[in-house]
Design a protein around this motif. Sequence first.
Motif, PDB file in Angstrom:
ATOM      1  N   CYS A   1      45.591  63.388 -55.879  1.00  0.00           N
ATOM      2  CA  CYS A   1      44.283  62.932 -56.278  1.00  0.00           C
ATOM      3  C   CYS A   1      44.163  61.318 -56.062  1.00  0.00           C
ATOM      4  O   CYS A   1      43.312  60.830 -55.735  1.00  0.00           O
ATOM      5  CB  CYS A   1      44.423  63.063 -57.971  1.00  0.00           C
TER       6      CYS A   1
ATOM      7  N   GLN B   1      37.093  59.261 -63.436  1.00  0.00           N
ATOM      8  CA  GLN B   1      36.488  60.492 -63.486  1.00  0.00           C
ATOM      9  C   GLN B   1      36.946  61.609 -62.363  1.00  0.00           C
ATOM     10  O   GLN B   1      37.282  62.627 -62.731  1.00  0.00           O
ATOM     11  CB  GLN B   1      34.972  60.696 -63.473  1.00  0.00           C
ATOM     12  N   TYR B   2      37.148  60.998 -61.244  1.00  0.00           N
ATOM     13  CA  TYR B   2      37.549  61.855 -60.098  1.00  0.00           C
ATOM     14  C   TYR B   2      39.122  62.094 -60.386  1.00  0.00           C
ATOM     15  O   TYR B   2      39.514  63.467 -60.101  1.00  0.00           O
ATOM     16  CB  TYR B   2      37.332  61.209 -58.706  1.00  0.00           C
TER      17      TYR B   2
ATOM     18  N   ASN C   1      40.652  62.510 -63.183  1.00  0.00           N
ATOM     19  CA  ASN C   1      40.603  63.539 -64.405  1.00  0.00           C
ATOM     20  C   ASN C   1      40.324  64.709 -63.765  1.00  0.00           C
ATOM     21  O   ASN C   1      41.041  65.702 -64.269  1.00  0.00           O
ATOM     22  CB  ASN C   1      39.675  63.117 -65.380  1.00  0.00           C
ATOM     23  N   ASN C   2      39.381  64.901 -63.073  1.00  0.00           N
ATOM     24  CA  ASN C   2      38.895  66.474 -62.605  1.00  0.00           C
ATOM     25  C   ASN C   2      39.730  66.856 -61.591  1.00  0.00           C
ATOM     26  O   ASN C   2      39.956  68.045 -61.401  1.00  0.00           O
ATOM     27  CB  ASN C   2      37.380  66.341 -62.105  1.00  0.00           C
ATOM     28  N   SER C   3      40.234  65.861 -60.846  1.00  0.00           N
ATOM     29  CA  SER C   3      41.295  66.387 -59.591  1.00  0.00           C
ATOM     30  C   SER C   3      42.600  66.993 -60.299  1.00  0.00           C
ATOM     31  O   SER C   3      43.134  67.963 -59.894  1.00  0.00           O
ATOM     32  CB  SER C   3      41.462  64.994 -58.561  1.00  0.00           C
TER      33      SER C   3
ATOM     34  N   ILE D   1      42.716  68.176 -63.423  1.00  0.00           N
ATOM     35  CA  ILE D   1      42.383  69.432 -63.997  1.00  0.00           C
ATOM     36  C   ILE D   1      42.585  70.662 -63.024  1.00  0.00           C
ATOM     37  O   ILE D   1      43.183  71.541 -63.231  1.00  0.00           O
ATOM     38  CB  ILE D   1      41.167  69.454 -64.673  1.00  0.00           C
ATOM     39  N   VAL D   2      41.858  70.411 -61.918  1.00  0.00           N
ATOM     40  CA  VAL D   2      42.239  71.593 -60.748  1.00  0.00           C
ATOM     41  C   VAL D   2      43.470  71.775 -60.317  1.00  0.00           C
ATOM     42  O   VAL D   2      43.886  72.797 -59.993  1.00  0.00           O
ATOM     43  CB  VAL D   2      41.047  70.962 -59.548  1.00  0.00           C
TER      44      VAL D   2
ATOM     45  N   LYS E   1      45.912  68.178 -67.301  1.00  0.00           N
ATOM     46  CA  LYS E   1      44.704  67.476 -68.263  1.00  0.00           C
ATOM     47  C   LYS E   1      45.371  66.404 -68.966  1.00  0.00           C
ATOM     48  O   LYS E   1      46.588  66.315 -69.278  1.00  0.00           O
ATOM     49  CB  LYS E   1      44.008  68.627 -68.956  1.00  0.00           C
TER      50      LYS E   1
END
Length: 160
Positions: free
Chosen positions: A38, A75-76, A78-80, A82-83, A87
């Motif tokens: 990430c 934000q990137y 965090n989302n990356s 999670i994927v 989290k």
Amino acid sequence: MFVALGATALLCGCQTSNQADYMQIGYGPSFDVAHAQCEMQKGSVDQGYIAIGSPGFVAGAGLGDALGNAIAEDQYMNNSLIVSGWKRAPHGKGAAAASAVATGAPPTPYGVARAPGSWINTALLDWSDANKKCGAGDKVSCATRAKLGGQLRAAGFNPS
């Protein structure tokens, strides 16, 4: 201008890369691998800027751009993550989640043998476990198998 500088420093200080701040929520690479992947790609969300005007205006535009980029990168990340199956943990619970993963305990909330995502994945695995135990003569497992089988067939899946 000092307020914006302070906000930027505060926001950048909130970004963490400590595994104790995260908990595993599914299958995926280790935290270190996921974080590195990430981290390598987070710069792709950065936006550039063009500013023409007084030195103060140009400096303010640059500061605003830096602040916007820091938010987008956070934000990137965090989302990356999670994927990748990680989290941010609720405040104060990340250390316990990290120590549980380190001791080999199943990741929260799915467990080692459970696939994240749809209830169907978990129901299929539970049905399979119940089917094996039912074949060995466990009557409770036979009832569980029948119940899960009905739910799965109602959803359009044939577990057998």
